[in-house]
Structure formats: structure tokens, C-alpha cells
Design an enzyme around this catalytic site. Structure first.
Site, PDB file in Angstrom:
ATOM      1  N   TYR A  17       5.515   3.440  13.823  1.00  0.00           N
ATOM      2  CA  TYR A  17       4.471   3.789  13.206  1.00  0.00           C
ATOM      3  C   TYR A  17       4.668   5.347  12.495  1.00  0.00           C
ATOM      4  O   TYR A  17       4.410   5.202  11.174  1.00  0.00           O
ATOM      5  CB  TYR A  17       3.197   3.963  13.802  1.00  0.00           C
ATOM      6  CG  TYR A  17       1.925   4.040  12.975  1.00  0.00           C
ATOM      7  CD1 TYR A  17       1.138   2.906  12.539  1.00  0.00           C
ATOM      8  CD2 TYR A  17       1.488   5.086  12.668  1.00  0.00           C
ATOM      9  CE1 TYR A  17       0.149   3.234  11.702  1.00  0.00           C
ATOM     10  CE2 TYR A  17       0.266   5.472  12.068  1.00  0.00           C
ATOM     11  CZ  TYR A  17      -0.522   4.616  11.304  1.00  0.00           C
ATOM     12  OH  TYR A  17      -1.516   4.833  10.697  1.00  0.00           O
ATOM     13  N   HIS A  21       5.450   6.027   8.482  1.00  0.00           N
ATOM     14  CA  HIS A  21       4.722   6.956   7.750  1.00  0.00           C
ATOM     15  C   HIS A  21       5.490   8.201   7.316  1.00  0.00           C
ATOM     16  O   HIS A  21       5.076   8.817   6.173  1.00  0.00           O
ATOM     17  CB  HIS A  21       3.541   7.376   8.595  1.00  0.00           C
ATOM     18  CG  HIS A  21       2.420   6.390   8.449  1.00  0.00           C
ATOM     19  ND1 HIS A  21       2.371   5.324   9.254  1.00  0.00           N
ATOM     20  CD2 HIS A  21       1.135   6.213   7.668  1.00  0.00           C
ATOM     21  CE1 HIS A  21       1.348   4.452   8.903  1.00  0.00           C
ATOM     22  NE2 HIS A  21       0.595   5.025   8.057  1.00  0.00           N
ATOM     23  N   TYR A  40      -4.689  13.931   4.105  1.00  0.00           N
ATOM     24  CA  TYR A  40      -4.716  12.518   4.888  1.00  0.00           C
ATOM     25  C   TYR A  40      -4.061  13.016   6.377  1.00  0.00           C
ATOM     26  O   TYR A  40      -2.816  13.074   6.073  1.00  0.00           O
ATOM     27  CB  TYR A  40      -4.096  11.465   4.030  1.00  0.00           C
ATOM     28  CG  TYR A  40      -4.275  10.288   4.694  1.00  0.00           C
ATOM     29  CD1 TYR A  40      -5.241  10.027   5.824  1.00  0.00           C
ATOM     30  CD2 TYR A  40      -4.146   9.171   3.780  1.00  0.00           C
ATOM     31  CE1 TYR A  40      -5.251   8.904   6.066  1.00  0.00           C
ATOM     32  CE2 TYR A  40      -4.185   7.716   4.147  1.00  0.00           C
ATOM     33  CZ  TYR A  40      -4.947   7.563   5.439  1.00  0.00           C
ATOM     34  OH  TYR A  40      -5.066   6.206   5.644  1.00  0.00           O
ATOM     35  N   TRP A  76       0.216  -2.984   3.404  1.00  0.00           N
ATOM     36  CA  TRP A  76      -0.701  -3.458   4.567  1.00  0.00           C
ATOM     37  C   TRP A  76       0.282  -4.794   5.236  1.00  0.00           C
ATOM     38  O   TRP A  76       0.215  -4.831   6.444  1.00  0.00           O
ATOM     39  CB  TRP A  76      -2.126  -4.399   3.999  1.00  0.00           C
ATOM     40  CG  TRP A  76      -3.196  -3.404   3.877  1.00  0.00           C
ATOM     41  CD1 TRP A  76      -3.279  -2.147   4.227  1.00  0.00           C
ATOM     42  CD2 TRP A  76      -4.260  -3.662   3.123  1.00  0.00           C
ATOM     43  NE1 TRP A  76      -4.524  -1.653   3.754  1.00  0.00           N
ATOM     44  CE2 TRP A  76      -5.088  -2.656   3.058  1.00  0.00           C
ATOM     45  CE3 TRP A  76      -4.980  -4.819   2.510  1.00  0.00           C
ATOM     46  CZ2 TRP A  76      -6.451  -2.489   2.479  1.00  0.00           C
ATOM     47  CZ3 TRP A  76      -6.138  -4.991   2.117  1.00  0.00           C
ATOM     48  CH2 TRP A  76      -6.852  -3.835   2.178  1.00  0.00           C
TER      49      TRP A  76
END
Length: 103
Positions: A17, A21, A40, A76
Site C-alpha cells: 500500500y 502511494h 491529503y 480503484w
């Protein structure tokens, strides 16, 4: 406006993950900015594998339109194998109320 939310990572996917990112696609960054998102941050509770998100947005309606972009749908799909998702591959995300904020 501040949005906070939580999501859930699958066991053993913490490093993947983070890697994905850290290599966030430029088109995805552009989409976030074009839909009013900035500052963010996503954090991980290692004990529960719960991801906590924080983002500042300009407008809720503008931000929600980002979900229907082709690049967001592609992201997604790319992330669906490492975290809990809905049938359309959107992450299962639960909004969290902001109880305190200090500038």
C-alpha cells in the site's frame, strides 16, 4: 473543508500500500487537485490495519465528481487486491466526524 475517513487494509499489504502511494500516478495527483483536494494524508493503525485519511477539499460536490473520473476508477481497480472494496472496487470508506481542529 476537512474530510476524514477510515478504510481497511488486508493483512500483509502494508508495504505494498505504501509503495503504490509513494509511486502515485501523476494523473491521479492532477485529478485530486482538479477536484479541489489538497493536504491529503493517510495513516495506518498497524494493530487493526485501519487506514485513516485526512484531506482538505474546496467543495463537497466538486470533490465527489472525482469519483467518476476514468483515472480514479483505474486507481480503484489497481488497489482492490490489497484493501476492502465495494462491488465497484471503490474502497469501503467510512466518514469520520471532525470533533476538534486547531489551525
Amino acid at each position: 473543508m476537512i474530510k476524514t475517513f477510515k478504510m481497511k487494509l488486508y493483512e500483509g499489504q502494508e508495504k505494498e500500500y505504501e509503495r503504490r502511494h509513494n509511486e502515485l500516478w501523476p494523473e491521479m495527483i492532477d485529478m485530486i487537485h482538479e477536484h479541489g483536494g489538497k493536504n491529503y494524508t493517510i495513516c495506518l493503525d498497524k494493530e487493526t490495519l485501519t487506514l485513516f485519511g485526512y484531506i482538505e477539499i474546496e467543495d463537497e460536490e466538486l470533490w465527489s465528481k472525482g469519483a467518476d473520473t476514468a483515472i480514479n476508477r483505474k486507481w480503484w481497480d489497481f488497489m482492490a487486491d490489497i484493501m476492502e472494496t465495494n462491488p465497484d472496487n471503490s474502497p469501503v470508506a467510512v466518514d469520520l466526524p471532525v470533533l476538534f481542529h486547531l489551525d
